[in-house]
Write a protein that holds these residues in place. Structure first.
Motif, short mmCIF file in Angstrom:
data_model
loop_
_atom_site.label_atom_id
_atom_site.label_comp_id
_atom_site.label_asym_id
_atom_site.label_seq_id
_atom_site.Cartn_x
_atom_site.Cartn_y
_atom_site.Cartn_z
N THR A 51 0.84 -1.20 0.00
CA THR A 51 0.00 0.00 0.00
C THR A 51 0.87 1.25 0.00
O THR A 51 0.63 2.21 -0.75
N GLY A 367 -5.63 1.05 -5.05
CA GLY A 367 -6.53 -0.07 -4.76
C GLY A 367 -5.82 -1.40 -4.82
O GLY A 367 -5.99 -2.26 -3.94
N VAL A 371 -5.44 -3.77 -1.49
CA VAL A 371 -6.06 -5.11 -1.49
C VAL A 371 -5.00 -6.20 -1.41
O VAL A 371 -5.22 -7.23 -0.74
N SER A 372 -3.84 -5.99 -2.05
CA SER A 372 -2.80 -7.02 -2.00
C SER A 372 -2.25 -7.21 -0.59
O SER A 372 -1.86 -8.32 -0.21
N THR A 380 -4.99 -10.54 -5.92
CA THR A 380 -5.30 -9.16 -6.31
C THR A 380 -5.07 -8.95 -7.80
O THR A 380 -5.89 -8.33 -8.49
#
Length: 408
Positions: A51, A367, A371-372, A380
């Motif tokens: 992120t 995103g 999500v990963s 993802t």
């Protein structure tokens, strides 16, 4: 021996100014893309999450968008060269900040500075090329601009990929190259005799009367604008994945152990997307509306297979196919907005168009990173390929239902 005639002197000045504007585009896009293969190196060295990695990439958009919303039309008032030089100084400051960065905050500051410089330089230099083209050939000027844009996007990650074998020096030398290119371009802009009648400060301009660029789309154009924006957002979404996480995808999911080779996938994607755009410029839009998204869907399917089977060969094919599909789809978006925007409102509409593209790029990358971290990188990426494929299919269905294209 007689000197040059006034006409030949003016032509020489034009050509020198064109070279300087093209160098400004190349240097700026080179600087924007040179960090791509280094993100995974910084991540391993500084220990931040996916992120955070994608946030560093995406914060670049903050700089570009800020420029679009405030300074987008300023070069029309104060002159092209007068905007390109400060923009390049932001690029140089970003390169210095990358060299000095010791944590993620330093990287973020460097990306913002690069984004601001990119927003300033690309708009002013593209406008300058149109004005400097000797025969007033807008198509030739746009082609030259796109060519140097593509070369910069390819050269940046190529240089930093090839330097990955230098150890810690790999985090310094690519930005040293940026400093050399930027310094040479600034010197060229300052020293050459700029044509007196082109791209100069407007005599009636006053700072107190200046207002930021207006972002506005006429109500009657909303349908065409949304369709064109959807096409460019679709094209940029895959490109942003390669530019931010492409090398990580290659090393972590596809089985490519060599970071140099992994970084070259991002460079190769940029090169193929640029070649695809050039090849598609003279093709009918209705054909591109089918070929572009279809090729993108095929490439995304092969990318999913490459992740599932850890296949470098499949990933190579996926890189080629998604780049070609994204290039063709991007041409659809750009041509659609160019053909429908009224001349007297083109600046604001183009700003809104690219604003949507940049915001989508940032949103997609953030995103994917977020999500990963929650569910893992492989699921993802598989989800990304499914979502973008559905979006490409939806674009084709809208084109068919709105009679923009026909199957027979």
């Amino acid at each position: 021996m007689s000197g040059l005639s006034p006409a030949n002197t003016a032509a020489s000045h034009r050509h020198l100014a064109m070279v300087a504007a093209l160098m400004a585009i190349f240097t700026t896009i080179f600087a924007s893309n040179v960090p791509t293969p280094l993100y995974s190196v910084w991540q391993a060295k500084m220990g931040f999450s996916s992120t955070a990695l994608t946030a560093v990439f995406s914060i670049y958009v903050l700089g570009v968008v800020t420029t679009l919303l405030t300074l987008g039309s300023l070069s029309d008032k104060i002159g092209r060269r007068q905007m390109m030089v400060p923009g390049l100084l932001f690029i140089l400051a970003g390169a210095v900040m990358f060299i000095l960065a010791r944590d993620i905050y330093g990287l973020g500051i460097a990306r913002v500075l690069t984004g601001i410089g990119t927003g300033i330089v690309t708009g002013a230099s593209s406008a300058a090329l149109v004005e400097l083209e000797p025969d007033g050939n807008w198509t030739r000027a746009a082609t030259l601009s796109a060519l140097f844009f593509t070369l910069g996007a390819f050269a940046g990650p190529t240089v930093s990929s090839l330097m990955l074998g230098l150890g810690d020096a790999a985090l310094i030398w690519p930005f040293a190259v940026t400093l050399i290119l930027g310094g040479m371009t600034v010197a060229l802009l300052l020293l050459i005799p700029w044509p007196a009648d082109i791209g100069q400060r407007h005599p009636d301009f006053r700072w107190r009367a200046w207002r930021p660029t207006t972002i506005k789309v006429p109500r009657e154009m909303l349908g065409a604008f949304i369709f064109a924006a959807a096409a460019i957002c679709l094209a940029w979404s895959t490109g942003s994945l390669y530019a931010s996480l492409g090398p990580s995808l290659a090393t972590k999911l596809v089985g490519i152990d060599d970071r140099t080779k992994a970084g070259l996938f991002a460079a190769g994607w940029q090169l193929m997307a640029g070649i695809s755009q050039f090849a598609c410029k003279r093709q009918p839009l209705d054909r591109l509306l089918l070929v572009g998204p279809t090729t993108l869907i095929i490439g995304l399917g092969v990318m999913a297979a490459a992740v599932l089977y850890s296949s470098p060969w499949m990933f190579t094919l996926a890189t080629l196919a998604t780049a070609c599909g994204a290039g063709a789809t991007g041409v659809v978006g750009i041509a659609s907005i160019s053909n429908t925007a009224p001349a007297d409102q083109r600046g604001g509409i183009n700003s809104a168009f690219y604003l949507m593209a940049y915001l989508t790029m940032a949103s997609v990358v953030l995103g994917v990173g977020f999500v990963s971290d929650m569910i893992g990188f492989a699921p993802t990426v598989l989800g990304f390929t499914s979502i973008i494929s559905c979006a490409a299919l939806a674009l084709m269905l809208v084109a068919l239902s709105s009679k923009r294209v026909s199957l027979w």
